[in-house]
Enzyme design. Structure first.
Site, short mmCIF file in Angstrom:
data_model
loop_
_atom_site.label_atom_id
_atom_site.label_comp_id
_atom_site.label_asym_id
_atom_site.label_seq_id
_atom_site.Cartn_x
_atom_site.Cartn_y
_atom_site.Cartn_z
N TRP A 295 0.84 -1.21 0.00
CA TRP A 295 0.00 0.00 0.00
C TRP A 295 0.87 1.25 0.00
O TRP A 295 0.39 2.34 -0.33
CB TRP A 295 -0.95 -0.01 1.20
CG TRP A 295 -0.34 0.29 2.55
CD1 TRP A 295 0.82 -0.20 3.06
CD2 TRP A 295 -0.87 1.16 3.55
NE1 TRP A 295 1.04 0.29 4.33
CE2 TRP A 295 0.02 1.12 4.66
CE3 TRP A 295 -2.01 1.95 3.65
CZ2 TRP A 295 -0.20 1.86 5.83
CZ3 TRP A 295 -2.24 2.68 4.82
CH2 TRP A 295 -1.33 2.63 5.89
N ASP A 296 2.14 1.10 0.36
CA ASP A 296 3.07 2.22 0.38
C ASP A 296 3.03 2.97 -0.94
O ASP A 296 3.07 4.20 -0.98
CB ASP A 296 4.49 1.71 0.63
CG ASP A 296 4.63 0.89 1.90
OD1 ASP A 296 3.77 0.01 2.12
OD2 ASP A 296 5.59 1.11 2.65
N GLU A 455 -0.17 -2.53 12.71
CA GLU A 455 0.05 -3.97 12.71
C GLU A 455 0.37 -4.55 14.08
O GLU A 455 0.71 -5.74 14.18
CB GLU A 455 1.18 -4.29 11.71
CG GLU A 455 0.77 -4.01 10.27
CD GLU A 455 1.94 -4.09 9.31
OE1 GLU A 455 1.71 -4.43 8.13
OE2 GLU A 455 3.09 -3.81 9.73
N LYS A 523 1.35 1.22 16.45
CA LYS A 523 2.61 1.16 15.71
C LYS A 523 2.83 2.40 14.85
O LYS A 523 3.94 2.93 14.78
CB LYS A 523 2.63 -0.09 14.82
CG LYS A 523 3.87 -0.19 13.94
CD LYS A 523 3.79 -1.38 13.01
CE LYS A 523 5.01 -1.44 12.08
NZ LYS A 523 4.94 -2.57 11.13
N GLN A 524 1.77 2.85 14.16
CA GLN A 524 1.94 3.85 13.13
C GLN A 524 0.61 4.56 12.86
O GLN A 524 -0.40 4.25 13.48
CB GLN A 524 2.44 3.20 11.84
CG GLN A 524 1.44 2.19 11.26
CD GLN A 524 2.01 1.41 10.09
OE1 GLN A 524 3.02 0.74 10.19
NE2 GLN A 524 1.35 1.51 8.95
#
Length: 705
Positions: A295-296, A455, A523-524
């Site tokens: 997806w980056d 994640e 995480k992000q």
């Protein structure tokens, strides 16, 4: 302008001690880290399924220049031209070694060596060329072929295909032999040598490319044609910051490395292999995510490129179209209709993630891909991508997938994304492994529910990001069907209407998923992406609550792109100081002197981390600018593309200036306006004229329609 004062030239006297941060040179087809004896070619992978990775290709240009005399060394990466140069200066000679991946002729890589005598002498001057090249690879069995016009030739196939029955790509290398020494004769004041390398999938293409390289050298047009292609890119658009050298270089580095990952704007081959987190120069077995596409590409790298280069944006969409058959296979294997893009993609579109749980549960990838298609349509109104280009098949296939995998909650008729298929498989597993054979039940839990972008969590229900991106992709499918006069199944709209978006009414914020405990680590960037890039409508209060809930619990060692999303959120709320502090965190991920990013701030993780660069670039383009505006550092952004028109933006502390460029040819034109959000005032844009507006204390928002 000297190298020291030109922000586009990154210069140093010493190379990084960690060789991972040597500058990568790429052109959308070939990628290489300078001096490395390994390179990669787009679309060339070795290994089946989860063992699939970019195949290592030996690089004949892995050469260092050495002098027997004591010499001063300098190294520079000129991002104007994409040329890396090593200069040795001694008492008798100046040696310049230049390396580049040709920007126009994508099968070509080049090394040039120039010797210039410093003092009059009757003695020859010799320098060494120390090569680490060996014509071998652990991924490809190479065999020597006959020399071609003085060039060495090897060819081979990868050891295994991406999937059973798939083909193993062939690789041909033809290159100018590199001697062990070069000598400047007594009668010569200077001399130049050129060495070309051609990498291709067929012998005909390799030979034609080598012929082209020889002709370009003979006419003196090898380097000029490369420099011209880079100049064309930079003339079309630039992102520059004044007053901050570190910010200016960071932005230039981000644009340069991202553009290097994309094909030429003149490329018509449709062979683009997508963009992986570490780019083409990385991604071998076990490193930098194996060179897979995530997806980056669609969420993090694509938006900043699409804003300036619609042709390059389209190449990303064409890559996804080329993987439709594999995506259909993924959906069928999961027991669903439509298409399911792989969490990790190579060439076929079949899932190649080494760990099954990610491929099964990070289903938000489907919505991420369709969001890129949606943005392309809004930026260009190019419906041909959705008709002749098969984009509609992507959008409709994803919509069918969402409809087939949701189930209704009988209590409140809310649609839940919950993998009901795996519930039935769970029952079947119990029956076959326990009731029949009394075998232990080891692996059932990993098939339940979804994994959000964060994640740290899996097997969760109703990921707020996943459900939101699914809702919007369903709505876009309905919208596109109306534009193309295609009958849309009523289920698309019905599911979109009732899909649950978790929201806590009491605390007025979005939980990351059903059952998320506020304050638990993440995480992000995940929920904060609801505001941007997803654009979920919410009040400023809710937007602030989401930011305040997740910023303090986000892993400080998490991936680099995260802080850009928080910065955009704070900029939307007029909190420029908070945004600036968050963007400052990104500088810890930039590993000098060549502005190469690492995934984590301690230098670990993926190298040449294009995902982080894309997030940083978006924070500037969509946070500070008039596209989503508050007071910004002085910025000059040239070549913003919208509906076929190009604009230049100059942002100062109290003023935003917009210039609509004159259109060439018979391009379709639109009457564009700037709309001030606070007052609703409409200011027409006319080609060649400057439209300037002083920002009030309320930080008027500028939109273009």
């Amino acid at each position: 302008m000297s190298c020291e004062s030109d922000p586009y030239i990154f210069t140093t006297d010493t190379l990084p001690t960690d060789l991972r941060f040597l500058p990568p040179l790429a052109n959308g087809l070939l990628g290489w880290k300078v001096y490395n004896n390994i390179m990669h070619m787009g679309g060339v992978y070795n290994g089946e399924g989860g063992r699939c990775h970019r195949a290592d290709v030996p690089c004949p240009l892995a050469v260092k220049v050495e002098s027997e005399e004591a010499a001063q060394h300098s190294y520079s990466l000129d991002t104007h031209t994409g040329i890396f140069t090593h200069t040795l200066t001694s008492a008798s000679v100046t040696v310049s070694q230049s390396l580049y991946s040709h920007r126009y002729y994508s099968n070509l890589m080049v090394m040039e060596v120039l010797l210039v005598r410093q003092v009059t002498s009757e003695e020859p001057i010799t320098v060494k060329l120390v090569s680490s090249f060996t014509p071998q690879s652990k991924d490809i069995v190479f065999e020597s072929g006959p020399d071609y016009k003085g060039g060495r030739h090897i060819q081979g196939k990868t050891n295994s295909a991406e999937f059973p029955g798939g083909s193993c790509p062939t690789v041909h290398l033809i290159w100018t032999p590199v001697p062990s020494t070069l000598t400047l004769l007594p009668e010569q004041s200077q001399s130049r040598w050129g060495f070309v390398l051609v990498v291709a999938n067929s012998l005909d293409t390799a030979e034609a490319g080598f012929d082209e390289g020889l002709d370009l050298m003979a006419t003196g047009n090898l380097r000029p044609s490369h420099e011209k292609a880079w100049k064309e890119l930079w003339l079309q658009s630039k992102v520059e910051a004044t007053g901050s050298e570190s910010l200016g270089k960071a932005l230039i580095g981000c644009m340069f490395y991202l553009l290097s990952a994309f094909p030429s704007i003149h490329d018509t081959s449709s062979s683009f292999g997508g963009v992986s987190p570490g780019g083409l120069s990385n991604g071998g077995d076990g490193q930098d995510y194996w060179g897979h596409v995530f997806w980056d590409q669609d969420i993090w790298m694509y938006p900043g490129i699409a804003l300036f280069y619609p042709k390059l944006a389209r190449s990303v969409l064409q890559y996804r179209v080329g993987t439709i058959d594999g995506a259909k296979d993924n959906a069928q294997k999961q027991g669903y209709k439509g298409i399911k893009f792989p969490w990790e993609s190579a060439v076929s579109g079949r899932e190649v993630c080494p760990e099954d749980i990610y491929g099964q549960q990070e289903i938000h990838i489907n919505g991420d891909v369709t969001l890129a298609f949606q943005h392309y349509l809004y930026l260009t109104e190019d419906l041909s991508m959705f008709t002749q280009g098969q984009g509609s098949e992507v959008i409709y296939g994803v919509a069918d997938y969402w409809v087939s995998r949701v189930t209704w909650n009988p209590d409140d008729h809310i649609v839940l994304i919950s993998f009901i298929y795996y519930f039935y498989m769970f029952i079947f597993y119990i029956y076959t492994h326990i009731l029949l054979y009394l075998k232990p039940l080891w692996l059932t839990s990993k098939h339940l529910c979804v994994m959000p972008p964060d994640e740290y969590y899996y097997n969760v229900n109703n990921s707020v990001y996943t459900n939101t991106v699914a809702k919007f992709s369903l709505q876009f499918a309905v919208e596109l069907a109306a534009l193309l006069q295609h009958p849309a199944p009523k289920e698309w709209q019905e599911v979109a209407k009732h899909l649950k978006i978790p929201f806590d009414q009491e605390t007025q914020y979005h939980p990351e998923f059903d059952g998320y405990i506020k304050g638990h680590p993440v995480k992000q960037a995940d929920t904060v992406m609801l505001g941007y890039p997803l654009g979920l409508p919410m009040t400023p209060e809710v937007r602030r609550n989401d930011l305040e809930a997740y910023e303090p619990v986000t892993d400080p060692q998490g991936p680099a792109m995260t802080w850009g999303m928080f910065a955009i959120g704070w900029l939307e709320l007029g909190e420029a100081e908070k945004a600036h502090k968050l963007l400052e965190k990104c500088f810890k991920n930039i590993q000098g002197p060549f502005q190469v990013w690492s995934e984590s701030s301690d230098g670990s993780g993926a190298v040449n981390f294009l995902t982080g660069m894309g997030g940083f670039l978006q924070a500037v383009l969509f946070g500070y600018t008039g596209f989503r505006s508050v007071i910004s550092p002085p910025l000059c952004i040239r070549g913003v593309n919208y509906l076929g028109s190009q604009m230049d933006w100059l942002l100062r502390k109290e003023e935003v200036c917009i210039i609509l460029r004159e259109q060439a040819g018979n391009a379709k034109s639109y009457d564009l306006q700037v709309v001030l959000k606070a007052s609703g005032t409409k200011l027409p844009l006319t080609p060649g004229n400057t439209q300037a507006k002083t920002c009030s204390d309320s930080r008027s928002f500028l939109f273009i329609f």
